[in-house]
Design an enzyme around this catalytic site. Structure first.
Site, short mmCIF file in Angstrom:
data_model
loop_
_atom_site.label_atom_id
_atom_site.label_comp_id
_atom_site.label_asym_id
_atom_site.label_seq_id
_atom_site.Cartn_x
_atom_site.Cartn_y
_atom_site.Cartn_z
N ASP A 159 77.18 -0.11 14.76
CA ASP A 159 78.46 -0.99 13.92
C ASP A 159 78.41 -2.33 13.91
O ASP A 159 78.79 -3.00 12.84
CB ASP A 159 79.76 -0.52 14.95
CG ASP A 159 79.67 0.84 15.17
OD1 ASP A 159 79.82 1.76 14.24
OD2 ASP A 159 79.70 1.52 16.37
N HIS A 187 83.32 4.12 19.11
CA HIS A 187 82.39 4.49 17.75
C HIS A 187 82.79 5.39 17.31
O HIS A 187 82.55 6.82 17.22
CB HIS A 187 81.21 4.67 18.40
CG HIS A 187 80.02 4.96 17.38
ND1 HIS A 187 79.69 4.18 16.52
CD2 HIS A 187 79.57 6.24 16.97
CE1 HIS A 187 78.75 4.79 15.54
NE2 HIS A 187 78.77 6.14 15.84
N1 LIG Z 1 76.28 5.87 18.56
C1 LIG Z 1 75.97 5.63 17.03
O1 LIG Z 1 75.86 4.58 16.80
C2 LIG Z 1 75.18 7.00 16.40
C3 LIG Z 1 74.62 6.69 15.15
C4 LIG Z 1 74.02 7.82 14.62
C5 LIG Z 1 74.22 9.20 15.17
N2 LIG Z 1 74.82 9.08 16.50
C6 LIG Z 1 74.88 10.51 17.02
O2 LIG Z 1 73.52 10.69 17.52
C7 LIG Z 1 73.09 12.10 17.95
C8 LIG Z 1 71.76 12.52 17.39
O3 LIG Z 1 71.63 12.27 16.03
P1 LIG Z 1 70.74 12.98 15.21
O4 LIG Z 1 70.81 12.68 13.79
O5 LIG Z 1 69.22 12.56 15.79
O6 LIG Z 1 70.96 14.54 15.19
P2 LIG Z 1 70.27 15.74 14.90
O7 LIG Z 1 71.04 16.91 14.78
O8 LIG Z 1 69.20 15.57 14.21
O9 LIG Z 1 69.24 15.94 16.35
C9 LIG Z 1 70.16 16.16 17.68
C10 LIG Z 1 69.36 17.06 18.74
O10 LIG Z 1 69.75 17.22 19.82
C11 LIG Z 1 69.42 18.29 20.36
N3 LIG Z 1 70.38 18.89 21.40
C12 LIG Z 1 71.62 19.51 21.12
N4 LIG Z 1 72.02 19.81 22.24
C13 LIG Z 1 71.16 19.19 23.49
C14 LIG Z 1 71.25 19.31 24.84
N5 LIG Z 1 72.24 19.97 25.57
N6 LIG Z 1 70.03 18.80 25.25
C15 LIG Z 1 69.23 18.29 24.66
N7 LIG Z 1 68.95 18.17 23.24
C16 LIG Z 1 69.96 18.76 22.71
C17 LIG Z 1 69.41 19.22 19.02
O11 LIG Z 1 68.70 20.55 19.31
C18 LIG Z 1 68.82 18.27 18.01
O12 LIG Z 1 67.37 18.42 18.15
C19 LIG Z 1 74.11 12.73 17.04
O13 LIG Z 1 75.24 13.36 18.03
C20 LIG Z 1 74.92 11.72 16.11
O14 LIG Z 1 76.33 12.05 15.85
C21 LIG Z 1 75.26 8.20 17.01
O1 LIG Z 2 79.92 11.48 12.33
C1 LIG Z 2 80.26 10.38 11.74
O2 LIG Z 2 81.18 10.19 11.17
C2 LIG Z 2 79.22 9.18 12.10
C3 LIG Z 2 77.85 9.33 12.32
C4 LIG Z 2 77.11 8.30 13.39
O3 LIG Z 2 77.73 8.10 14.40
C5 LIG Z 2 77.28 6.98 12.48
O4 LIG Z 2 77.99 6.05 12.85
O5 LIG Z 2 76.42 6.96 11.49
#
Ligand SMILES: NC(=O)c1ccc[n+]([C@@H]2O[C@H](COP(=O)([O-])OP(=O)(O)OC[C@H]3O[C@@H](n4cnc5c(N)ncnc54)[C@H](O)[C@@H]3O)[C@@H](O)[C@H]2O)c1
Ligand SMILES: O=C(O)CC[C@H](O)C(=O)O
Length: 331
Positions: A159, A187
């Site tokens: 962010d 977030h």
């Molecule tokens: N904080 C931030 O700024 C931010 C930014 C982008 C994404 N995210 C979040 O990050 C996370 C990952 O994003 P992504 O695009 O890699 O998602 P993705 O769906 O591609 O990958 C997530 C992985 O987590 C695994 N998973 C689910 N439950 C699990 C568990 N209990 N233990 C271990 N692994 C598990 C899934 O099988 C999958 O392989 C999501 O929750 C997304 O919303 C956060």
């Molecule tokens: O699910 C959303 O709206 C946000 C996904 C992720 O955390 C991001 O900031 O890109």
């Protein structure tokens, strides 16, 4: 070469991990002299993908990678971890209420908190990325009860990077010439992107950037909704920019930085945020996984309603997440 550092990455078969792992093994986080023992965790259904990720990492012939292990066993994943990068989370599915998402993830982060408490090094540093990141971190912190809360952070650097880049583009300067743009709170789309402390070229931002119409109608909603806009465009949530933010967060936390950076950390009562809530604050990072919330950035009256809203949302999330985990009397 230094002693290898054991890094556990959860959700390692997912898209952020796919962008993050090569950066980690190129030395962009802990430096080019820090060997890494990698442990990858994902769920059983993702084990075949995980094996493929492992093969690709081996084929990368990274000199810093001393060993690699993958598993779907939570306890095994955190044995002797120095660092835990928690990407794995239950994704929001069609028709699911936010409350359901919070509670599903609360169960995952409870289990991981307990496993970290039992198996990881006492000095472990934890970064939560999986959404809802603030509340997942709060749940983890509660159940990893022997681990100092200051060793647990969550990601709001994406962010901050978004907000900084947005302002740099407006000013036609490099993002590195814009400092002290902060994002406060959750977030989520209640986060408060705040540029009133922003500086460029050593001076305050020009007045036209502090115009209320611009802030209300352009800057704040663009940053708040940026994640959703990426999902709409890509049909997938941000991964490349999230991985870059994970690198920035971990590098600054471990190596230190002169800049003030955003991290979601456990509130210590400063800024009137209830203790125990994980909230995005501006932080000083001193290196070796130590940080301090910067105490002296006043919110302008303009920011007060935004802060109230994000605070309220986080308090409600906390209650919803813990409702499934703790007896009613202790909430
Ligand atoms: N904080 C931030 O700024 C931010 C930014 C982008 C994404 N995210 C979040 O990050 C996370 C990952 O994003 P992504 O695009 O890699 O998602 P993705 O769906 O591609 O990958 C997530 C992985 O987590 C695994 N998973 C689910 N439950 C699990 C568990 N209990 N233990 C271990 N692994 C598990 C899934 O099988 C999958 O392989 C999501 O929750 C997304 O919303 C956060
Ligand atoms: O699910 C959303 O709206 C946000 C996904 C992720 O955390 C991001 O900031 O890109």
């Amino acid at each position: 070469m230094e002693t290898p550092m054991r890094v556990t990455v959860t959700g390692a078969a997912g898209q952020i991990a796919y962008c993050f792992l090569p950066l980690l093994l190129r030395g962009e986080v802990f430096g080019s002299r820090q060997p890494i023992e990698l442990v990858l965790l994902d769920v059983e259904e993702a084990l075949s993908t995980l094996r493929g990720v492992m093969m690709e990492l081996e084929d990368g012939a990274y000199p810093l990678l001393t060993s690699i292990h993958y598993t779907n066993n939570v306890s095994e994943a955190f044995v002797e971890s120095d660092v835990a990068v928690l990407l794995g989370a239950f994704p929001r599915k069609l028709g699911m209420e936010r409350r359901d998402l919070l509670q599903k993830n609360a169960v995952i982060f409870k289990e991981q908190g307990e496993a970290i408490n039992k198996h990881a090094k006492r000095s472990v540093r934890i970064l939560v990325i999986g959404n809802p990141a603030n509340t997942n971190a709060a749940v983890l912190a509660h159940f990893a009860s022997d681990i100092d809360k200051k060793q647990i952070t969550a990601l709001s650097r994406l962010d901050q990077n978004r907000a900084t880049s947005f302002i740099a583009k407006k000013l036609k300067v490099s993002p590195e010439d814009v400092k002290n743009i902060f994002v406060w709170g959750n977030h989520s789309n209640t986060q408060y992107p705040d540029l009133f402390n922003g500086v460029t070229d050593g001076g305050p931002l020009p007045d036209w950037l502090q115009d209320e119409t611009f802030l209300r109608n352009e800057f704040i909603p663009t940053i708040q909704e940026r994640g959703a806009a990426v999902i709409k465009a890509r049909k997938l949530s941000s991964a490349m920019s999230a991985a870059k933010a994970v690198v920035d967060h971990l590098r600054d936390w471990f190596i230190g930085t002169q800049d003030i950076v955003n991290m979601i950390v456990c509130a210590d009562g400063s800024y009137g945020i209830k203790k125990g809530i994980f909230f995005s604050f501006p932080c000083y990072c001193y290196g070796n996984g130590s940080f301090e919330i910067v105490p002296h950035f006043p919110w302008t009256p303009f920011g007060d309603p935004y802060i109230e809203k994000t605070k309220k949302e986080l308090n409600a999330e906390w209650e919803q997440a813990f409702a499934a985990l703790l007896p009613k009397s202790s909430l």
